[in-house]
Design an enzyme around this catalytic site. Structure first.
Site, PDB file in Angstrom:
ATOM      1  N   HIS A 257       0.855  -1.183   0.000  1.00  0.00           N
ATOM      2  CA  HIS A 257       0.000   0.000   0.000  1.00  0.00           C
ATOM      3  C   HIS A 257       0.894   1.237   0.000  1.00  0.00           C
ATOM      4  O   HIS A 257       1.709   1.421   0.907  1.00  0.00           O
ATOM      5  CB  HIS A 257      -0.896  -0.012   1.239  1.00  0.00           C
ATOM      6  N   ASP A 259       0.577   5.243  -0.107  1.00  0.00           N
ATOM      7  CA  ASP A 259      -0.255   6.438  -0.093  1.00  0.00           C
ATOM      8  C   ASP A 259       0.272   7.417  -1.138  1.00  0.00           C
ATOM      9  O   ASP A 259       1.458   7.770  -1.120  1.00  0.00           O
ATOM     10  CB  ASP A 259      -0.242   7.073   1.300  1.00  0.00           C
ATOM     11  N   ASP A 369      -7.742   1.190   2.737  1.00  0.00           N
ATOM     12  CA  ASP A 369      -7.343   2.119   3.799  1.00  0.00           C
ATOM     13  C   ASP A 369      -8.156   3.401   3.826  1.00  0.00           C
ATOM     14  O   ASP A 369      -7.687   4.423   4.289  1.00  0.00           O
ATOM     15  CB  ASP A 369      -5.845   2.456   3.618  1.00  0.00           C
ATOM     16  N   HIS A 574      -7.089   9.393  -0.474  1.00  0.00           N
ATOM     17  CA  HIS A 574      -7.697   9.302   0.863  1.00  0.00           C
ATOM     18  C   HIS A 574      -6.870   9.883   2.016  1.00  0.00           C
ATOM     19  O   HIS A 574      -7.237   9.678   3.183  1.00  0.00           O
ATOM     20  CB  HIS A 574      -8.097   7.856   1.167  1.00  0.00           C
TER      21      HIS A 574
END
Length: 1031
Positions: A257, A259, A369, A574
């Site tokens: 993951h 970001d 997430d 997000h």
């Protein structure tokens, strides 16, 4: 001989044999590396910019050494490392070991070859598995070192604002001999030790594993590698003892993951992707079974542009089925705040990118997430070719444990998607025994399904899987006492779950995260820019499409719009739109919004010039008039302000047809002008024939009546438009969380700086303004505006905000009783309780909405509208709109600024649907466009209209692949089953239903009839229509 074994001492014996701290002079761990030697030469240069390799290697490098530190934060150091492998190491496995607290990338032969991040357990680059005489013994590597860690550079804690002066130390740079046989034995013993500890004293298999590990130490002489095979045989005997047929199967998938921005800026994410993905590619080369799931088309696009060599390798492994694109969206966006159309574009841009680059679209939505999931998402997924959904974030719920890990999720229109939450409640597992046991134990759908996902790899800041993780799981593939673990793919997992799905439960409505509710309000400027840029792109598309239809010479700005949409979609990531990012990211985001604004204004002007050019040219002897354009799909009668060069602003009441324009010379006189009166006690009364209001000296509503029915909205003795300030100190996640206990600290704002004064005396518009002091040093100035014919009262609000850890809201107590309030979401609305009967109810003390929320009883209600706010609540009879927060991490200056926003209150007879609350909220957000024009006679013109007020025509755009076709998107907004006619004055020769990716639907042809195109809707259904125009 058989000897008594004490469990604790046996366990500790194995632990010490593997320890990195104790007895490394004589234990196994101390033998992992053999001989070592320093680089022949180490030099570096430092730059504040993130530059490409070919520019970096041309710089002047200066000598450097281990122990040097570099910085400050966000700088980049490039190291030139010249290596010479000793000939005596022939036949040995040789690694280049690099340890620093920054993130590194190894470059070899002008290509990135390996990410190096100590926090991600990647500190070595394999030069050779077995040094041959024919291999080069001297070589030059470059290491690109980012002066930031995996999680940025927080000062004191991970989410603290970055320390601008952090230094990053190079603690190791050397060549080493790597003893592979020691490594394999270490992994064997680690797995056995974990089985012994975690299976428990009541489990036979626990003792079997412990005694085997103990015996392995007995036979293993760490100074004599010839004893290792016998020890490994003992382990293999345990690992080869198989499970029974009913054992749970874990589908392990590599995952990283990343970001797209968070505690580091967008630009650093580009390098995080390269570091993480090149490491995954190296693992694929040596582990052909290894699979790696990867989301976010934007990140693929970054790597394609910055690292073409790596991207070609990724394409190769995508074709082989090892590197697996998932998600189907441009970024992993926030699941609550983007508009319905923005969510469609996330999928449209993402799926089209994956189709163009890899020849396939994604079949599962991947959003592990994000801070909650809109109840409209299932329909949007289905419309984009997706029937499967994976996340895990609801495991973060603060109050209620979500009851499922595998279930069907049903949206507000009835669409269903198969949903899976990995039961280990993480997207960053490390392939350990403990995680496998947790996955089985924690699974809330035992007996319904017997398969689940496990995502392994360092994440958030990147890093991804390691060889160690893979080697652990190889030993657990089918070992008695542990679940089966197979390296798998999302398709394999979901295909099994689909076959087992007959007993699965269904969850209806939103997946609300009971945490991070502050993200609906934090970084108000980002929220405002998002809403306004969504509106700008909507209007540019409408006006450009109409311009093309009216003038074949006009070029639809498809490539410019794609670029602007992609910037907007990127900012919906997000941690950006929710406001949970560092200041550097906020500045980048605001810069992108500024680009959308300026380019959007230019495109809009060009479209209007093409659409109405004749009307805008001054004619000899003509008097001035105003061209008014309406981009919404209903007729509007509103007060507008007309600006003329060097003349004061004038007001006009105008009527404009739906999605069209009208030329206004003589404005309409209002049927009933606005009357404004100041009372002796300092209060002000306003009335426009629709509503009548009374305001006290502090700008609070003491009365709000519907004129025709005399129905009062405000309870006796209560004040609406009451500002309230709350202490806002969460437990940890500062920008993210507002806690339930903040409600206990409410202080009404009642310090008057300037009492209410009339600013416009009536006629077409009446208004009054006042100022309050808020908290220690902030001020609110508000102009309260009532327009002729308008059913709502507007509050144009300016705040100079200088607070710390405070939360500002505005409250509307209303004389309405209902157990549910209604909130607008994407393409529809939903209800949430106004009571706190259960823990599920009170956990939603702070919720999100889009343009409106409403509290209605039979026959009457009150709505609160807004132009850029998302946080809201309705408890009892009080509607509350969240305005501003002031967190200090990860951005110490969050929201400390000047803010301007508008909200409105609208009392209504009947239901909010029949009263037109939905339409009026759109009107507030999509102002009419007034352009000075010549006074040439011109009939009003409408491009589109819809026969039913229940149906909203949301989008009008050019089709992606057919410049001669237009796509229109409509949705049913009332929650009703209805037939609506779409009328258009455009020259349409063919109409057909298409999905959200604009692919025609089977048997989707729509006949063109006298009344237009007949469309059937069920509640909240979204329909997209492809209209082919005659040329």
């Amino acid at each position: 001989m058989a000897a008594f074994k004490h469990r604790r001492t046996a366990l500790e014996r194995v632990e010490k044999f593997l320890s990195e701290i104790y007895f490394t002079d004589c234990n196994l761990r101390g033998r992992l590396f053999g001989d070592s030697c320093p680089p022949a030469s180490l030099s570096c240069f430092q730059t504040p910019r993130r530059i490409r390799y070919d520019e970096a290697v041309r710089q002047e490098f200066k000598p450097a050494k281990v122990g040097d530190s570099f910085g400050p934060t966000w700088e980049t150091c490039w190291f030139k490392v010249e290596l010479s492998i000793p000939p005596a190491w022939a036949g040995r496995e040789v690694h280049f070991v690099w340890e620093s607290d920054g993130e590194g990338m190894v470059w070899r032969d002008a290509q990135p070859v390996q990410g190096l991040t100590k926090e991600g357990e990647k500190t070595s680059y394999i030069l050779t598995k077995s040094l041959k005489e024919s291999e080069p013994h001297s070589l030059t590597l470059y290491v690109e070192l980012a002066c930031n860690g995996l999680f940025g550079a927080g000062k004191g804690s991970m989410i603290a604002p970055p320390d601008p002066d952090r230094r990053f130390t190079l603690s190791k740079a050397e060549l080493v001999v790597f003893n592979r046989n020691v490594y394999e034995l270490l992994v064997d013993l680690e797995i056995l030790l974990d089985m012994a500890k975690l299976l428990g004293e009541e489990n036979q298999r626990s003792f079997h594993a412990l005694y085997t590990a103990n015996q392995m130490i007995n036979v293993c002489d760490v100074t004599d590698p010839s004893t290792f095979p016998a020890a490994r045989d003992l382990a293999a005997a345990i690992f080869s003892q198989r499970n029974g047929e009913s054992q749970h199967t874990i589908h392990a998938m590599g995952h990283c993951h990343i970001d797209s921005a968070w505690l580091w800026p967008y630009e650093e994410t580009i390098r995080k992707c390269a570091r993480s993905w090149v490491t995954a590619v190296r693992l694929m080369e040596s582990n052909p079974e290894f699979t790696f799931t990867c989301s976010q088309a934007q990140q693929f696009e970054w790597v394609r542009s910055w690292y073409p060599g790596l991207y070609a390798q990724i394409q190769h492994f995508v074709a082989k089925g090892q590197f697996i694109p998932v998600g189907g969206t441009w970024v992993e966006m926030d699941g609550n705040l983007p508009s319905g159309e923005s969510m469609v574009r996330q999928f449209l841009q993402g799926q089209r990118f994956f189709q163009e680059q890899f020849g396939q679209i994604c079949s599962e939505f991947w959003l592990p997430d994000t801070f909650g999931y809109s109840a409209q998402l299932p329909q949007l997924m289905r419309g984009c070719g997706i029937k499967r959904f994976l996340t895990q974030k609801l495991s973060w719920n603060l109050v209620n444990a979500f009851p499922h890990h595998t279930f069907f999720w049903e949206g507000i229109d009835g669409s269903r998607v198969l949903t899976h939450f990995p039961p280990g409640d993480s997207y960053g597992m490390h392939g350990r025994v403990e995680e496998m046991l947790k996955t089985v134990k924690n699974n809330k759908d035992k007996g319904r399904v017997n398969d689940s996902a496990l995502l392994f790899g360092f994440g958030d800041g990147g890093g991804g899987p390691t060889q160690m993780m893979l080697d652990r799981m190889k030993r657990m593939s089918d070992t008695d006492g542990l679940p089966r673990v197979q390296i798998s793919t999302p398709d394999r997992l979901f295909s099994v779950l689909e076959r087992e799905s007959s007993q699965l439960c269904t969850w209806v409505g939103e997946l609300f995260l009971e945490l991070h509710n502050g993200t609906y309000t934090t970084q108000a400027q980002i929220k405002k820019e998002n809403r306004e840029c969504e509106q700008i792109l909507h209007d540019v598309e409408v006006l450009s499409t109409l311009a093309v239809a009216r003038d074949s010479a006009f070029q639809y700005p498809a490539s410019q719009l794609q670029r602007l949409w992609r910037l907007l979609l990127l900012n919906q990531f997000h941690d950006v739109l929710p406001g949970s990012c560092i200041r550097l990211v906020v500045e980048d985001a605001l810069q992108y919004y500024s680009e959308i604004r300026s380019a959007g204004a230019q495109l809009q002007e060009e479209a209007v010039q093409s659409l109405c050019g004749d009307l805008l040219q001054p004619k000899a002897g003509s008097t001035e008039s105003t061209l008014v354009l309406n981009t919404l799909p209903w007729e509007r009668t509103e007060v507008i302000s007309r600006t003329k060069p060097a003349k004061p602003e004038t007001l006009a009441l105008v009527t404009v047809p739906s999605m069209g324009y009208a030329l206004v010379r003589e404005p309409l006189p209002p049927l009933q002008p606005v009357a404004v009166r100041k009372q002796e006690d300092g209060s002000v009364a306003m009335e426009n024939g629709v509503i009548a209001v009374c305001l006290d000296a502090m700008g609070r509503l003491t009365s709000l009546r519907l004129v025709d029915s005399e129905r009062e909205s405000i309870p006796d003795g209560c004040y609406a438009n009451q500002f309230a300030l709350f202490d806002d100190i969460p437990l940890y996640w500062d920008a993210w969380d507002v806690m339930d206990y903040h409600l206990e600290t409410r202080k009404p704002v009642i310090t008057l700086l300037r009492p209410l004064e009339i600013t416009l005396a009536g006629g077409l518009r009446g208004s009054a303004s006042f100022s309050l002091q808020v908290g220690e040093s902030s001020t609110v100035t508000q102009e309260i505006i009532l327009d002729a014919t308008c059913p709502y009262l507007r509050f144009l609000t300016q705040v100079e905000w200088k607070e710390a850890h405070k939360f500002l809201k505005v409250e509307f107590p209303v004389q309405v009783r209902s157990t549910n309030a209604t909130y607008e979401i994407q393409f529809g609305h939903l209800q949430r309780p106004t009571h706190w009967n259960t823990s599920w109810d009170w956990a939603r003390f702070e919720v999100w909405a889009h343009k409106w929320l409403d509290l209605s009883e039979h026959g009457f209600g009150v709505a609160v509208l807004n132009d850029c706010k998302y946080g809201a609540s309705a408890h009892g009879n009080v509607l509350s709109l969240s305005l501003l927060r002031a967190p200090k991490s990860p951005d110490a200056t969050a929201d400390i600024a000047y803010h301007q926003f508008t909200y409105a209150v609208m009392p209504h007879r009947g239901s909010f649907q029949d009263a037109g609350v939905i339409q009026h909220a759109y009107n507030l957000n999509f102002p009419l466009h007034a352009v000075p024009a010549s006074s040439a006679e011109c009939p009003a013109w409408s491009a589109f209209s819809v026969s039913s007020p229940a149906v909203v025509l949301e989008t009008v755009k050019q089709a992606e692949d057919r410049p001669e076709a237009v796509v229109v998107r409509l949705y049913e907004a009332h929650g009703s089953t209805v037939v609506a006619w779409l009328q258009t004055s455009l020259p349409v020769e063919e109409a057909m239903l298409c999905d959200l990716l604009e692919r025609p639907v089977a048997r989707g042809c729509l006949p063109l009839e006298q009344r237009g195109v007949r469309l059937s809707f069920t509640p909240f259904r979204v329909l997209s229509i492809l209209l082919v125009l005659r040329r």
